[in-house]
Motif scaffolding. Structure first.
Motif, short mmCIF file in Angstrom:
data_model
loop_
_atom_site.label_atom_id
_atom_site.label_comp_id
_atom_site.label_asym_id
_atom_site.label_seq_id
_atom_site.Cartn_x
_atom_site.Cartn_y
_atom_site.Cartn_z
N LEU A 166 0.88 -1.23 0.09
CA LEU A 166 0.31 0.04 -0.03
C LEU A 166 0.95 1.31 0.14
N LYS A 167 1.99 1.20 0.73
CA LYS A 167 2.94 2.34 0.64
C LYS A 167 3.53 2.65 -0.25
N ASP A 168 3.82 1.64 -1.19
CA ASP A 168 4.11 1.96 -2.69
C ASP A 168 3.22 3.03 -3.56
N LEU A 169 2.01 3.18 -3.09
CA LEU A 169 1.20 4.15 -3.86
C LEU A 169 1.37 5.43 -3.73
N PHE A 170 2.19 5.67 -2.56
CA PHE A 170 2.28 7.26 -2.06
C PHE A 170 3.68 7.27 -2.28
N LYS A 171 3.92 8.82 -2.60
CA LYS A 171 5.44 9.25 -2.46
C LYS A 171 5.70 8.95 -1.01
N GLY A 172 7.21 8.65 -1.04
CA GLY A 172 7.92 8.45 0.54
C GLY A 172 7.53 9.39 1.50
N TYR A 173 7.80 10.82 1.05
CA TYR A 173 7.28 11.83 2.09
C TYR A 173 5.85 11.95 2.37
N GLU A 174 5.03 11.73 1.74
CA GLU A 174 3.59 11.47 1.79
C GLU A 174 3.11 10.30 2.64
N TRP A 175 3.67 9.18 2.42
CA TRP A 175 3.22 8.13 3.20
C TRP A 175 4.04 8.42 4.60
#
Length: 84
Positions: free
Chosen positions: A26-35
């Motif tokens: 799931l976290k791959d669907l967000f940019k690192g800083y967004e997650w």
């Protein structure tokens, strides 16, 4: 304030960018800083809602297996589990 519905909509929309047979978290669907800006409790809730969405809708996303840290791995298939 975090709007969990907006985060869920974002994650669902981002699955369009996943390649067929590709495994993802799931976290791959967000940019690192967004997650990283999503509070831990909201990440847990988002994970539950995303899994529920995948299981209850005719999507091409399938829960695949879990990592050693209990994160759900998903995969995108050509056909969904309903054969469509």
């Amino acid at each position: 304030m975090i709007d969990i519905d907006q985060l869920l909509d974002h994650a669902i929309k981002e699955t369009e960018n996943v390649n067929l047979n590709e495994e993802f978290l799931l976290k791959d669907l967000f940019k690192g800083y967004e997650w990283n800006r999503i509070p831990h409790k909201d990440r847990l809730l988002l994970g539950i809602l995303f899994l529920r969405y995948v299981e209850n809708n005719k999507t091409f996303i399938t829960p695949f297996k879990k990592t050693s840290s209990k994160q759900q791995i998903y995969t995108k298939a050509r056909r969904n589990r309903y054969g469509v």
